[in-house]
Design a protein around this motif. Structure first.
Motif, mmCIF file in Angstrom:
data_model
loop_
_atom_site.group_PDB
_atom_site.id
_atom_site.type_symbol
_atom_site.label_atom_id
_atom_site.label_comp_id
_atom_site.label_asym_id
_atom_site.label_seq_id
_atom_site.Cartn_x
_atom_site.Cartn_y
_atom_site.Cartn_z
ATOM 1 N N ASP A 11 -11.790 1.875 3.596
ATOM 2 C CA ASP A 11 -11.974 1.382 2.225
ATOM 3 C C ASP A 11 -10.801 1.804 1.339
ATOM 4 O O ASP A 11 -10.343 1.042 0.495
ATOM 5 C CB ASP A 11 -13.277 1.909 1.628
ATOM 6 N N ALA A 15 -8.233 -0.782 -0.485
ATOM 7 C CA ALA A 15 -8.075 -0.758 -1.941
ATOM 8 C C ALA A 15 -6.612 -0.554 -2.340
ATOM 9 O O ALA A 15 -6.120 -1.197 -3.275
ATOM 10 C CB ALA A 15 -8.947 0.342 -2.544
ATOM 11 N N ALA A 19 -4.209 -3.201 -4.298
ATOM 12 C CA ALA A 19 -3.543 -2.846 -5.557
ATOM 13 C C ALA A 19 -2.064 -3.184 -5.513
ATOM 14 O O ALA A 19 -1.456 -3.487 -6.549
ATOM 15 C CB ALA A 19 -3.744 -1.365 -5.860
ATOM 16 N N GLY A 36 -0.173 1.122 -5.759
ATOM 17 C CA GLY A 36 -1.017 1.156 -4.575
ATOM 18 C C GLY A 36 -0.187 1.303 -3.320
ATOM 19 O O GLY A 36 -0.508 2.102 -2.427
ATOM 20 N N GLN A 177 -18.905 0.511 -7.072
ATOM 21 C CA GLN A 177 -18.222 -0.785 -7.150
ATOM 22 C C GLN A 177 -19.160 -1.866 -7.662
ATOM 23 O O GLN A 177 -18.794 -2.665 -8.525
ATOM 24 C CB GLN A 177 -17.690 -1.180 -5.772
#
Length: 184
Positions: A11, A15, A19, A36, A177
């Motif tokens: 995860d 993510a 990003a 990111g 989330q």
């Protein structure tokens, strides 16, 4: 993948990839920002250094002041399939040492200021990053393996801590989330 197993840090990777070039972290003290993409690269290089030391699945003590290095360390432990034992930045050295010993930390990872107070700690700092060949593998962990042990007390050399497993952490992140996306 085995039943009851999870890919550690998937995860997080997803993510950070999503990003991309968006700035996620500002560290005004060290005049750093991390997108990111930058953060994923830094974390994978730190995971590489930890994996080279045989720390996959280990208990890793963390002692950091707020910085990009602290974020990188927290994420790296997860991608490594390890367990983090965080200690408050303002803890006295004797308290930090007692927590790490009672928690059976295999190693302590700290910024340079904290590492000076705890001989033997590995340093990961904005001015002294701990890097090796980026670790790109996915580590599989049991759902019930602790990701975090939040220290509460040390009594007679025993750590009393609150564990959060990889499975529970994933569920907590999903709830957050969902709440964010629904405006809840």
């Amino acid at each position: 993948m085995a039943t009851g197993a999870l890919p550690a840090g998937d995860d997080v990777r997803a993510a950070l990839r999503a990003a991309g070039d968006r700035t996620l972290v500002h560290d005004p003290e060290h005049r750093l920002t991390r997108t990111g993409t930058d953060l994923l690269e830094e974390v994978q290089a730190l995971v590489g250094a930890l994996a080279t030391r045989g720390l996959r699945g280990a208990r890793i003590g963390l002692w950091f002041s707020n910085s990009t290095a602290a974020i990188e360390a927290f994420l790296a432990v997860e991608l490594l399939g390890a367990t983090r034992i965080p200690v408050d930045a303002s803890a006295a050295p004797s308290e930090a040492k007692a927590i790490f010993e009672a928690g059976r930390a295999d190693v302590v990872l700290a910024d340079a200021d904290h590492a000076r107070q705890l001989p033997g700690a590995l340093i990961h700092d904005p001015d002294q990053p701990l890097h090796d060949t980026p670790f790109l593998d996915t580590v599989e962990v049991p759902e019930d393996q602790p990701l975090i042990i939040y220290p509460r007390a040390v009594t007679a050399g025993e750590l009393f801590g609150v564990p959060t497993t990889y499975g529970n952490w994933r569920a907590i992140m999903q709830v957050n989330q969902d709440l964010y996306r629904s405006g809840g």
